[in-house]
Design a protein around this motif. Sequence first.
Motif, PDB file in Angstrom:
ATOM      1  N   LEU A 144       1.065  -0.996  -0.069  1.00 13.62           N
ATOM      2  CA  LEU A 144      -0.034   0.286  -0.338  1.00 13.62           C
ATOM      3  C   LEU A 144       1.181   1.177  -0.017  1.00 13.62           C
ATOM      4  O   LEU A 144       0.777   2.589   0.227  1.00 13.62           O
ATOM      5  CB  LEU A 144      -1.096  -0.166   1.711  1.00 13.62           C
ATOM      6  N   ALA A 145       1.929   1.411  -0.532  1.00 16.95           N
ATOM      7  CA  ALA A 145       3.143   2.282  -0.122  1.00 16.95           C
ATOM      8  C   ALA A 145       2.733   3.536  -1.121  1.00 16.95           C
ATOM      9  O   ALA A 145       2.645   4.583  -0.875  1.00 16.95           O
ATOM     10  CB  ALA A 145       4.351   1.883  -0.382  1.00 16.95           C
ATOM     11  N   THR A 146       2.459   2.826  -2.242  1.00 20.69           N
ATOM     12  CA  THR A 146       1.976   3.984  -3.071  1.00 20.69           C
ATOM     13  C   THR A 146       0.336   4.368  -3.118  1.00 20.69           C
ATOM     14  O   THR A 146       0.394   5.917  -2.918  1.00 20.69           O
ATOM     15  CB  THR A 146       1.894   3.050  -5.068  1.00 20.69           C
ATOM     16  N   LEU A 147      -0.344   3.323  -2.602  1.00 24.46           N
ATOM     17  CA  LEU A 147      -2.045   4.378  -1.992  1.00 24.46           C
ATOM     18  C   LEU A 147      -0.881   5.666  -0.558  1.00 24.46           C
ATOM     19  O   LEU A 147      -1.973   6.558  -0.459  1.00 24.46           O
ATOM     20  CB  LEU A 147      -2.549   3.580  -1.280  1.00 24.46           C
ATOM     21  N   ILE A 148      -0.535   4.538   0.175  1.00 20.04           N
ATOM     22  CA  ILE A 148      -0.358   6.294   0.573  1.00 20.04           C
ATOM     23  C   ILE A 148       0.213   7.347   0.727  1.00 20.04           C
ATOM     24  O   ILE A 148       0.666   8.349   0.774  1.00 20.04           O
ATOM     25  CB  ILE A 148       0.910   5.164   1.576  1.00 20.04           C
ATOM     26  N   ILE A 181       8.516   3.435  -7.201  1.00 19.92           N
ATOM     27  CA  ILE A 181       7.204   3.756  -6.529  1.00 19.92           C
ATOM     28  C   ILE A 181       7.044   5.654  -6.636  1.00 19.92           C
ATOM     29  O   ILE A 181       6.250   6.582  -6.917  1.00 19.92           O
ATOM     30  CB  ILE A 181       6.825   3.159  -5.084  1.00 19.92           C
ATOM     31  N   ASN A 182       8.810   6.143  -6.037  1.00 18.42           N
ATOM     32  CA  ASN A 182       8.097   7.195  -6.076  1.00 18.42           C
ATOM     33  C   ASN A 182       8.252   7.696  -7.312  1.00 18.42           C
ATOM     34  O   ASN A 182       8.098   9.095  -7.293  1.00 18.42           O
ATOM     35  CB  ASN A 182      10.452   7.160  -6.035  1.00 18.42           C
ATOM     36  N   ASN A 186       5.150  10.557  -7.741  1.00 17.76           N
ATOM     37  CA  ASN A 186       5.388  12.004  -8.005  1.00 17.76           C
ATOM     38  C   ASN A 186       5.950  12.209  -9.435  1.00 17.76           C
ATOM     39  O   ASN A 186       6.445  13.642 -10.828  1.00 17.76           O
ATOM     40  CB  ASN A 186       7.232  12.255  -7.666  1.00 17.76           C
ATOM     41  N   ASP A 187       4.554  11.295 -10.405  1.00 18.76           N
ATOM     42  CA  ASP A 187       4.667  11.649 -11.811  1.00 18.76           C
ATOM     43  C   ASP A 187       3.069  12.520 -11.875  1.00 18.76           C
ATOM     44  O   ASP A 187       1.461  11.436 -12.286  1.00 18.76           O
ATOM     45  CB  ASP A 187       4.142  10.520 -12.648  1.00 18.76           C
ATOM     46  N   LYS A 188       2.220  13.592 -12.523  1.00 20.13           N
ATOM     47  CA  LYS A 188       1.695  14.324 -12.374  1.00 20.13           C
ATOM     48  C   LYS A 188      -0.182  13.794 -13.928  1.00 20.13           C
ATOM     49  O   LYS A 188      -0.628  13.365 -12.697  1.00 20.13           O
ATOM     50  CB  LYS A 188       1.829  15.302 -12.646  1.00 20.13           C
TER      51      LYS A 188
END
Length: 212
Positions: A144-148, A181-182, A186-188
């Motif tokens: 869930l790191a992307t969701l966080i 994930i980073n 950070n990708d609009k």
Amino acid sequence: MLSYIKRKLSESDGGTSVVPVTSSCGGDVSSSNSSSSSNSNSNSVGGRTSADDLVRKTSQMSMDNEAIAYGEDALLQELGYRNATDLQETIYDLLRGIRDPEKPCTLEDLNVIYEDGIFVLPPTRSNVSVVRIEFNPTVPHCSLATLIGLCIRVKVERGLPHNIKLDIYIKKGAHQTEDEINKQINDKERIAAAMENPNLRELVENCIKDEE
């Protein structure tokens, strides 16, 4: 011979008159001493001038540095903050209440979000404030790191009444796929596409809504 004459002159009680003495090289000793004294005085004055210039330049550099720092603070003050720490604390207050997607805890409770992970950086050339937020997933394989990360971005962008350049990163070494994930958080275009998904949007809204 020349040194003997000088010694005799210094021992003499005759006082104050200066006797010109010609050296074996044809030079006038008195003239030479006068010239040497003049050069010495000139060097002394030149040394003082150089020192004064150095002090003046150093003071100017100090003033320039203060002006830069003041410029950054002035930008933050225009946005309603006293300084960078004030902005940092404001963002932390926004984030601390975000709920974990799975557990009945906040991100602050789980130490996923912490005040030391919020960095106010120098503004862009177009005078947009830059903030970097670091978060620490509870486990290295957290699914869930992307969701966080998405929740953090939406909460801050909605909570601040002004434009900001926001960079969000997983703490270095805290996740197995942190680089990927980073990029995503950070990708609009990816963020916009994610928020168009109704199921994902509902998850985000539930995590970031304020407690009643």
